[in-house]
Design a protein around this motif. Sequence first.
Motif, PDB file in Angstrom:
ATOM      1  N   UNK A 117       1.219  -1.244   0.301  1.00 13.55           N
ATOM      2  CA  UNK A 117       0.327  -0.214   0.080  1.00 13.55           C
ATOM      3  C   UNK A 117       1.107   1.464   0.056  1.00 13.55           C
ATOM      4  N   UNK A 118       0.499   2.051  -0.472  1.00 15.33           N
ATOM      5  CA  UNK A 118       0.874   4.095  -0.336  1.00 15.33           C
ATOM      6  C   UNK A 118       1.696   4.031   0.758  1.00 15.33           C
ATOM      7  N   UNK A 119       0.743   3.633   1.776  1.00 15.27           N
ATOM      8  CA  UNK A 119       0.946   4.570   3.300  1.00 15.27           C
ATOM      9  C   UNK A 119       2.094   3.020   3.795  1.00 15.27           C
ATOM     10  N   UNK A 120       2.212   2.571   3.892  1.00 16.73           N
ATOM     11  CA  UNK A 120       3.441   1.252   3.851  1.00 16.73           C
ATOM     12  C   UNK A 120       4.295   1.788   3.740  1.00 16.73           C
ATOM     13  N   UNK A 121       4.616   1.944   2.136  1.00 14.39           N
ATOM     14  CA  UNK A 121       5.541   2.311   1.282  1.00 14.39           C
ATOM     15  C   UNK A 121       6.125   3.406   1.504  1.00 14.39           C
ATOM     16  N   UNK A 122       4.832   4.823   2.468  1.00 13.39           N
ATOM     17  CA  UNK A 122       5.732   5.871   2.588  1.00 13.39           C
ATOM     18  C   UNK A 122       5.727   6.045   3.494  1.00 13.39           C
ATOM     19  N   UNK A 123       6.081   4.786   4.702  1.00 15.06           N
ATOM     20  CA  UNK A 123       6.451   4.890   5.863  1.00 15.06           C
ATOM     21  C   UNK A 123       8.024   3.808   6.429  1.00 15.06           C
ATOM     22  N   UNK A 124       8.069   3.644   5.217  1.00 19.12           N
ATOM     23  CA  UNK A 124       9.273   2.189   4.863  1.00 19.12           C
ATOM     24  C   UNK A 124      10.271   3.413   4.867  1.00 19.12           C
ATOM     25  N   UNK A 125      10.100   4.505   3.406  1.00 20.01           N
ATOM     26  CA  UNK A 125      11.023   5.974   3.319  1.00 20.01           C
ATOM     27  C   UNK A 125      10.960   6.629   4.202  1.00 20.01           C
ATOM     28  N   UNK A 126      10.296   7.051   5.033  1.00 22.55           N
ATOM     29  CA  UNK A 126       9.574   8.159   6.006  1.00 22.55           C
ATOM     30  C   UNK A 126      11.223   7.337   6.705  1.00 22.55           C
ATOM     31  N   UNK A 127      10.572   6.319   7.418  1.00 24.79           N
ATOM     32  CA  UNK A 127      11.900   5.583   8.201  1.00 24.79           C
ATOM     33  C   UNK A 127      13.188   5.788   7.954  1.00 24.79           C
ATOM     34  N   UNK A 128      13.698   4.998   6.741  1.00 25.86           N
ATOM     35  CA  UNK A 128      15.017   4.968   5.770  1.00 25.86           C
ATOM     36  C   UNK A 128      15.242   7.134   6.422  1.00 25.86           C
ATOM     37  N   UNK A 129      14.077   8.159   5.882  1.00 17.83           N
ATOM     38  CA  UNK A 129      15.316   8.631   5.530  1.00 17.83           C
ATOM     39  C   UNK A 129      15.298   9.186   7.069  1.00 17.83           C
ATOM     40  N   UNK A 130      14.651   8.668   8.217  1.00 12.60           N
ATOM     41  CA  UNK A 130      14.340   9.493   9.051  1.00 12.60           C
ATOM     42  C   UNK A 130      16.067   8.955   9.657  1.00 12.60           C
ATOM     43  N   UNK A 131      16.300   7.945   9.769  1.00  9.30           N
ATOM     44  CA  UNK A 131      17.286   7.357  10.853  1.00  9.30           C
ATOM     45  C   UNK A 131      18.654   7.137   9.454  1.00  9.30           C
ATOM     46  N   UNK A 132      18.905   7.909   8.213  1.00  7.15           N
ATOM     47  CA  UNK A 132      20.179   8.530   7.712  1.00  7.15           C
ATOM     48  C   UNK A 132      20.872   9.165   8.249  1.00  7.15           C
ATOM     49  N   UNK A 133      22.389   8.946   8.310  1.00  7.64           N
ATOM     50  CA  UNK A 133      23.084   8.141   8.016  1.00  7.64           C
ATOM     51  C   UNK A 133      22.741   6.683   7.762  1.00  7.64           C
ATOM     52  N   UNK A 134      22.530   6.047   9.073  1.00  7.24           N
ATOM     53  CA  UNK A 134      22.625   4.814   9.748  1.00  7.24           C
ATOM     54  C   UNK A 134      21.641   4.276   8.385  1.00  7.24           C
ATOM     55  N   UNK A 135      21.382   2.760   8.947  1.00  7.27           N
ATOM     56  CA  UNK A 135      20.683   2.657   7.650  1.00  7.27           C
ATOM     57  C   UNK A 135      19.921   1.921   9.157  1.00  7.27           C
ATOM     58  N   UNK A 136      18.689   2.192   8.777  1.00  6.26           N
ATOM     59  CA  UNK A 136      17.101   1.798   9.200  1.00  6.26           C
ATOM     60  C   UNK A 136      16.814   0.325   8.816  1.00  6.26           C
ATOM     61  N   UNK A 137      15.887  -0.541   9.832  1.00  5.12           N
ATOM     62  CA  UNK A 137      15.847  -1.290   9.265  1.00  5.12           C
ATOM     63  C   UNK A 137      14.483  -2.044   9.974  1.00  5.12           C
TER      64      UNK A 137
END
Length: 144
Positions: free
Chosen positions: A5-25
Amino acid sequence: MLTITQELYDRIVEHSRADHPDEACGVVAGPAGTGRAERFIPMLNAARSPTFYEFDSTDLLKLYREMDDRDEEPVIIYHSHTATEAYPSRTDVSYANEPGAHYVLVSTADADDAGPFQFRSYRIVDGEITEEEVQVVEAHPPTA
């Protein structure tokens, strides 16, 4: 093919950006046997590293017990790459122990808050990497 879903897609991307420069998981769980990604579960990268991710073993045990209690399974296992493309590394492949899961990688290597990023999905079975199409939908169709 991964349908998300668009919501889950957006949440994964948001988490990845928020944890940058560390890897998110994290994990997206779904009802066992359905392949439907439904419940977003961001995890802490215990390694706190820009080049490696590791689920905290206590958190992971708790997550698997919770999924078992809810009759769920990991549908998506995701993490970000902060300096390289969204393609599984040798380490990623060695840790891929859920043959039914979609392994999603988000590359934030060239991203800023609004900049480009890569969102790719793979199946990893017995060390073999197969990229798959990602279909983003507004919502999953109702179950029968």
